[in-house]
Design an enzyme around this catalytic site. Structure first.
Site, PDB file in Angstrom:
ATOM      1  CE  LYS A 195      -0.323   0.238   5.049  1.00  0.00           C
ATOM      2  NZ  LYS A 195      -1.197   0.328   6.222  1.00  0.00           N
TER       3      LYS A 195
ATOM      4  NE  ARG B  96      -6.509   1.665  12.206  1.00  0.00           N
ATOM      5  CZ  ARG B  96      -5.320   1.558  11.606  1.00  0.00           C
ATOM      6  NH1 ARG B  96      -4.473   2.570  11.655  1.00  0.00           N
ATOM      7  NH2 ARG B  96      -4.969   0.473  10.952  1.00  0.00           N
TER       8      ARG B  96
ATOM      9  CE1 TYR C  28      13.342  31.583   4.421  1.00  0.00           C
ATOM     10  CE2 TYR C  28      13.137  29.202   4.241  1.00  0.00           C
ATOM     11  CZ  TYR C  28      13.067  30.460   3.667  1.00  0.00           C
ATOM     12  OH  TYR C  28      12.741  30.592   2.337  1.00  0.00           O
TER      13      TYR C  28
ATOM     14  CG  MET D 175       8.964  23.846  -0.508  1.00  0.00           C
ATOM     15  SD  MET D 175       7.799  24.958  -1.326  1.00  0.00           S
ATOM     16  CE  MET D 175       6.790  25.489   0.067  1.00  0.00           C
TER      17      MET D 175
END
Length: 374
Positions: free
Chosen positions: A38, A136, A266, A314
């Protein structure tokens, strides 16, 4: 690595997947083994990973949803495939045409599978999922009796074949997992009283399959371990005879020298402790590298593990190399096989306060996959 190579590349060793499955089969010893592919095989590529797992001795494949199962069928894979996560509009007619086994988590899903079978004039192959404590999806315990009776009625009518009964563990601790096995046993007894005799019973995924024999039954669903990533936060895959299949790498695109005290990236969360050389690597959180690992994870560069300096951005990150000689074009390995000196996916997971599963699965589409078979 040459200049024509992708800026960001995940090299997938299909031989490692094959060998990991072979090693797992030998250790676990169950009659059947589902290789779970998956989520694009946990980031490794569903079709090539599935083929490698089957080569390694897996006899069945597991996916989350029908789209993932259909991808395997469209690639020509004919091995049994089980899909277990469906919404109310899931196309069970298409699933039957593609010979996909259905995980069933409610009587409503059972009825939908039976209706599709009636239209197709062939029985739907189903595995009933019982909720044994994960809370679940899965049939709730107070509905087990009615669900297995409904399943038996549909089976008697020739609309379904109940091939399996399964559940999923919480992985909280051994005691909790064993309690879930006891609950599954009660569900199996309920099913037997209704007249069901499933061929496949499965509860354990990678972690329990490796460490809790009581949970193995005759089938296990092994996902993360086949990719050579540990299912345990503080145990290495090598302890189980597994090796990582994925190496994430890039290259240096810029080098500069900065003075002591200079801030980097940053927020200037990193300042050079002394005059330092910095290497710019064009991989960032858009590519799946966790920003949470900023200033905490290492990469392999110029023969040694080097720290990320400041925040992951990013599209890029900065690596501090001190006085080491580095140049534009030098290879950078973010994670891979620690036998090569590289950090592992588990190392990155610890740096990001997450799990190895997330590190390999989250890679973005800018990361090219290249397949080798060593």
């Amino acid at each position: 690595m040459t200049e024509s190579a992708p800026l960001r590349e995940a090299v997938i060793d299909l031989g490692a997947i094959r060998d990991n499955v072979d090693a797992l089969r030998a250790q676990i010893g169950t009659e059947h083994l589902y290789a779970v592919v998956k989520a694009n095989a946990y980031g490794h590529g569903a079709v090539p990973a599935a083929k490698a797992a089957l080569d390694g001795g897996a006899d069945r494949l597991g996916v989350a949803d029908l789209a993932e199962a259909l991808e395997l069928r469209e690639a020509g894979i004919t091995a049994p495939v089980l899909a277990w996560l469906h919404d109310a509009d899931a196309d069970f007619d298409l699933a039957l045409r593609a010979d996909i086994d259905l995980g069933i988590s409610s009587v409503a899903q059972l009825n939908a599978a039976a209706a599709a079978a009636e239209r197709a004039a062939r029985p739907a192959v189903v595995h009933l999922k019982l909720d044994t404590g994960l809370s679940r999806n899965g049939i709730a315990p107070d509905a087990w009796a009615s669900a297995v009776r409904a399943a038996r009625a549909a089976e008697t009518a020739g609309l379904v074949r109940v091939a399996g009964i399964f559940s999923h563990l919480s992985g909280t601790d051994a005691e909790s997992d064993l309690a879930q096995a006891d609950a599954l046993d009660r569900g199996l007894s309920e099913a037997s009283r209704a007249g069901l005799d499933p061929e496949f019973v499965h509860l354990a995924a990678s972690g329990a399959a490796l460490t809790l024999p009581r949970t193995r039954y005759n089938t296990v669903r092994v996902g993360i371990a086949i990719y050579g990533v540990s299912p345990f936060p503080h145990r290495e895959p090598s302890e189980f005879g597994l090796r990582p299949a994925m190496t994430l790498r890039s290259r240096v695109v810029a080098v500069r020298r900065v003075a002591e005290g200079q801030g980097v990236s940053y927020g200037h969360t990193y300042r050079a402790p002394r005059d330092t050389t910095l290497a710019l690597v064009p991989v960032g959180y858009a590519d799946g590298v966790p920003r949470q690992a900023s200033g905490r994870a290492d990469v392999l560069l110029a023969g040694e593990r080097r720290p990320i300096a400041g925040r992951v951005a990013m599209d890029q990150m900065v690596v501090a190399v001190g006085d080491a000689e580095v140049a534009v074009g030098d290879e950078v390995v973010l994670f891979g096989d620690p036998e090569t000196g590289a950090p592992s996916a588990e190392d990155w997971a610890r740096a990001a306060d997450t799990i190895g599963y997330e590190i390999v699965t989250r890679l973005g589409r800018r990361v090219a996959r290249r397949y080798v078979a060593q």
